[in-house]
Every structure is written in structure tokens, then in C-alpha cells.
Design a protein around this motif. Structure first.
Motif, PDB file in Angstrom:
ATOM      1  N   ALA A 210       0.838  -1.209   0.000  1.00 19.29           N
ATOM      2  CA  ALA A 210       0.000   0.000   0.000  1.00 19.29           C
ATOM      3  C   ALA A 210       0.869   1.255   0.000  1.00 19.29           C
ATOM      4  N   GLY A 211       1.913   1.266   0.802  1.00 16.28           N
ATOM      5  CA  GLY A 211       2.807   2.422   0.868  1.00 16.28           C
ATOM      6  C   GLY A 211       3.489   2.693  -0.463  1.00 16.28           C
ATOM      7  N   PHE A 212       4.028   1.644  -1.097  1.00 20.95           N
ATOM      8  CA  PHE A 212       4.684   1.845  -2.389  1.00 20.95           C
ATOM      9  C   PHE A 212       3.678   2.247  -3.467  1.00 20.95           C
ATOM     10  N   SER A 213       2.457   1.750  -3.377  1.00 18.09           N
ATOM     11  CA  SER A 213       1.409   2.159  -4.326  1.00 18.09           C
ATOM     12  C   SER A 213       1.137   3.657  -4.191  1.00 18.09           C
ATOM     13  N   LEU A 214       1.070   4.117  -2.957  1.00 12.68           N
ATOM     14  CA  LEU A 214       0.827   5.542  -2.720  1.00 12.68           C
ATOM     15  C   LEU A 214       2.015   6.401  -3.161  1.00 12.68           C
ATOM     16  N   TRP A 215       3.247   5.952  -2.858  1.00 19.33           N
ATOM     17  CA  TRP A 215       4.429   6.703  -3.291  1.00 19.33           C
ATOM     18  C   TRP A 215       4.504   6.748  -4.810  1.00 19.33           C
ATOM     19  N   LEU A 216       4.188   5.632  -5.456  1.00 23.17           N
ATOM     20  CA  LEU A 216       4.191   5.616  -6.919  1.00 23.17           C
ATOM     21  C   LEU A 216       3.137   6.574  -7.469  1.00 23.17           C
ATOM     22  N   SER A 217       1.952   6.542  -6.887  1.00 23.02           N
ATOM     23  CA  SER A 217       0.888   7.458  -7.316  1.00 23.02           C
ATOM     24  C   SER A 217       1.320   8.912  -7.139  1.00 23.02           C
ATOM     25  N   TYR A 218       1.929   9.215  -6.019  1.00 20.61           N
ATOM     26  CA  TYR A 218       2.427  10.562  -5.746  1.00 20.61           C
ATOM     27  C   TYR A 218       3.452  10.978  -6.802  1.00 20.61           C
ATOM     28  N   GLY A 219       4.395  10.081  -7.085  1.00 20.34           N
ATOM     29  CA  GLY A 219       5.408  10.375  -8.096  1.00 20.34           C
ATOM     30  C   GLY A 219       4.805  10.593  -9.468  1.00 20.34           C
ATOM     31  N   LEU A 220       3.811   9.766  -9.821  1.00 22.87           N
ATOM     32  CA  LEU A 220       3.143   9.923 -11.117  1.00 22.87           C
ATOM     33  C   LEU A 220       2.400  11.257 -11.194  1.00 22.87           C
ATOM     34  N   LEU A 221       1.705  11.610 -10.123  1.00 22.77           N
ATOM     35  CA  LEU A 221       0.979  12.884 -10.107  1.00 22.77           C
ATOM     36  C   LEU A 221       1.926  14.081 -10.229  1.00 22.77           C
ATOM     37  N   ARG A 222       3.095  13.954  -9.631  1.00 31.51           N
ATOM     38  CA  ARG A 222       4.079  15.041  -9.690  1.00 31.51           C
ATOM     39  C   ARG A 222       4.977  14.935 -10.920  1.00 31.51           C
ATOM     40  N   ARG A 223       4.864  13.814 -11.632  1.00 29.19           N
ATOM     41  CA  ARG A 223       5.700  13.542 -12.815  1.00 29.19           C
ATOM     42  C   ARG A 223       7.192  13.628 -12.470  1.00 29.19           C
ATOM     43  N   GLU A 224       7.554  12.979 -11.365  1.00 27.60           N
ATOM     44  CA  GLU A 224       8.938  12.999 -10.899  1.00 27.60           C
ATOM     45  C   GLU A 224       9.532  11.597 -10.998  1.00 27.60           C
ATOM     46  N   TRP A 225      10.385  11.416 -12.017  1.00 28.55           N
ATOM     47  CA  TRP A 225      10.983  10.106 -12.266  1.00 28.55           C
ATOM     48  C   TRP A 225      11.784   9.562 -11.085  1.00 28.55           C
ATOM     49  N   PRO A 226      12.484  10.390 -10.312  1.00 31.39           N
ATOM     50  CA  PRO A 226      13.200   9.837  -9.155  1.00 31.39           C
ATOM     51  C   PRO A 226      12.266   9.200  -8.115  1.00 31.39           C
ATOM     52  N   LEU A 227      11.009   9.572  -8.110  1.00 28.45           N
ATOM     53  CA  LEU A 227      10.025   8.918  -7.240  1.00 28.45           C
ATOM     54  C   LEU A 227       9.365   7.743  -7.949  1.00 28.45           C
ATOM     55  N   ILE A 228       9.135   7.864  -9.234  1.00 28.46           N
ATOM     56  CA  ILE A 228       8.397   6.858  -9.985  1.00 28.46           C
ATOM     57  C   ILE A 228       9.188   5.562 -10.129  1.00 28.46           C
ATOM     58  N   VAL A 229      10.406   5.643 -10.613  1.00 28.73           N
ATOM     59  CA  VAL A 229      11.170   4.436 -10.947  1.00 28.73           C
ATOM     60  C   VAL A 229      11.446   3.547  -9.733  1.00 28.73           C
ATOM     61  N   PRO A 230      12.071   4.065  -8.672  1.00 31.22           N
ATOM     62  CA  PRO A 230      12.355   3.158  -7.556  1.00 31.22           C
ATOM     63  C   PRO A 230      11.083   2.640  -6.867  1.00 31.22           C
ATOM     64  N   ASN A 231      10.053   3.475  -6.779  1.00 30.91           N
ATOM     65  CA  ASN A 231       8.829   3.012  -6.129  1.00 30.91           C
ATOM     66  C   ASN A 231       8.078   2.001  -6.983  1.00 30.91           C
ATOM     67  N   ALA A 232       8.162   2.103  -8.294  1.00 34.00           N
ATOM     68  CA  ALA A 232       7.564   1.091  -9.170  1.00 34.00           C
ATOM     69  C   ALA A 232       8.282  -0.244  -9.008  1.00 34.00           C
ATOM     70  N   ILE A 233       9.615  -0.204  -8.948  1.00 29.76           N
ATOM     71  CA  ILE A 233      10.390  -1.438  -8.761  1.00 29.76           C
ATOM     72  C   ILE A 233      10.113  -2.038  -7.387  1.00 29.76           C
ATOM     73  N   CYS A 234      10.096  -1.205  -6.351  1.00 33.11           N
ATOM     74  CA  CYS A 234       9.807  -1.697  -4.998  1.00 33.11           C
ATOM     75  C   CYS A 234       8.382  -2.238  -4.897  1.00 33.11           C
ATOM     76  N   LEU A 235       7.446  -1.595  -5.573  1.00 34.09           N
ATOM     77  CA  LEU A 235       6.068  -2.094  -5.585  1.00 34.09           C
ATOM     78  C   LEU A 235       6.012  -3.472  -6.227  1.00 34.09           C
ATOM     79  N   PHE A 236       6.705  -3.651  -7.336  1.00 32.32           N
ATOM     80  CA  PHE A 236       6.737  -4.957  -8.001  1.00 32.32           C
ATOM     81  C   PHE A 236       7.331  -6.018  -7.077  1.00 32.32           C
ATOM     82  N   ALA A 237       8.479  -5.718  -6.484  1.00 33.63           N
ATOM     83  CA  ALA A 237       9.165  -6.697  -5.632  1.00 33.63           C
ATOM     84  C   ALA A 237       8.348  -7.029  -4.385  1.00 33.63           C
TER      85      ALA A 237
END
Length: 99
Positions: free
Chosen positions: A45-72
Motif C-alpha cells: 500500500a505504501g509503495f502504491s501511494l508513493w508511486l501514485s504521488y510520483g506519477l501525479l508530480r511527474r517525478e521520475w526519481p520517485l516513480i522508478v524506484p517506487n515502481a520497482i519496490c512495488l513490483f518486488a
């Protein structure tokens, strides 16, 4: 290189790689009894929220690691929730030498 960028990059790398030992242990041992379902539910849930936040802000440094962590973390969580026979078949597909 800016020290803030270095710290952020190392933090993202360490966070991302931190799930590999747990995932590999599950694949190798075919055992999830020591995994906390509640902890991984909150982690996913936390990584889903961080990924959503990164996507909304369009900030790749938030999107990439949180997407990988969400997958793992989702992989580990799913292996915990799957019926044992299905979890073992996934582990066998990923590491057939452990049979």
C-alpha cells in the motif's frame, strides 16, 4: 555531482535492492511462514501511494524506484497469499534446480 543527488540515488538503490534477498529466499526455500502478511500489505500500500504521488508530480526519481519496490514487494506478498501448490509452481519456474 551534487551530494543530495548522490544520497537520493544511493537511497533509492538500497531500497530497491532490499527486497531481493527475501524474494530469493522464498523462491529457494518455497516457504513463506516467516513473512508477516500485515507488514507486506502495508508495504505494498505504501509503495502504491508513493508511486501514485510520483506519477501525479511527474517525478521520475520517485516513480522508478517506487515502481520497482512495488513490483518486488507485491511478488513477496502474492507468494505469501497464494495457495502453497501455486507458490511452489511459481518458485519451480523461477528456480527449477531447487526441486
Amino acid at each position: 555531482m551534487d551530494s543530495t543527488l548522490v544520497i537520493g540515488t544511493v537511497a533509492a538503490l538500497v531500497s530497491t535492492v532490499s527486497f531481493v534477498p527475501q524474494a530469493w529466499k522464498i523462491i529457494r526455500t518455497r516457504n513463506t511462514s516467516g513473512i508477516s502478511t500485515g507488514m507486506y500489505a502495508m508495504t505494498v500500500a505504501g509503495f502504491s501511494l508513493w508511486l501514485s504521488y510520483g506519477l501525479l508530480r511527474r517525478e521520475w526519481p520517485l516513480i522508478v524506484p517506487n515502481a520497482i519496490c512495488l513490483f518486488a514487494s507485491s511478488f513477496i506478498f502474492a507468494m505469501k497469499l497464494f495457495p502453497k501448490r501455486f507458490m511452489r509452481s511459481v518458485a519451480d519456474a523461477l528456480n527449477p534446480s531447487a526441486n
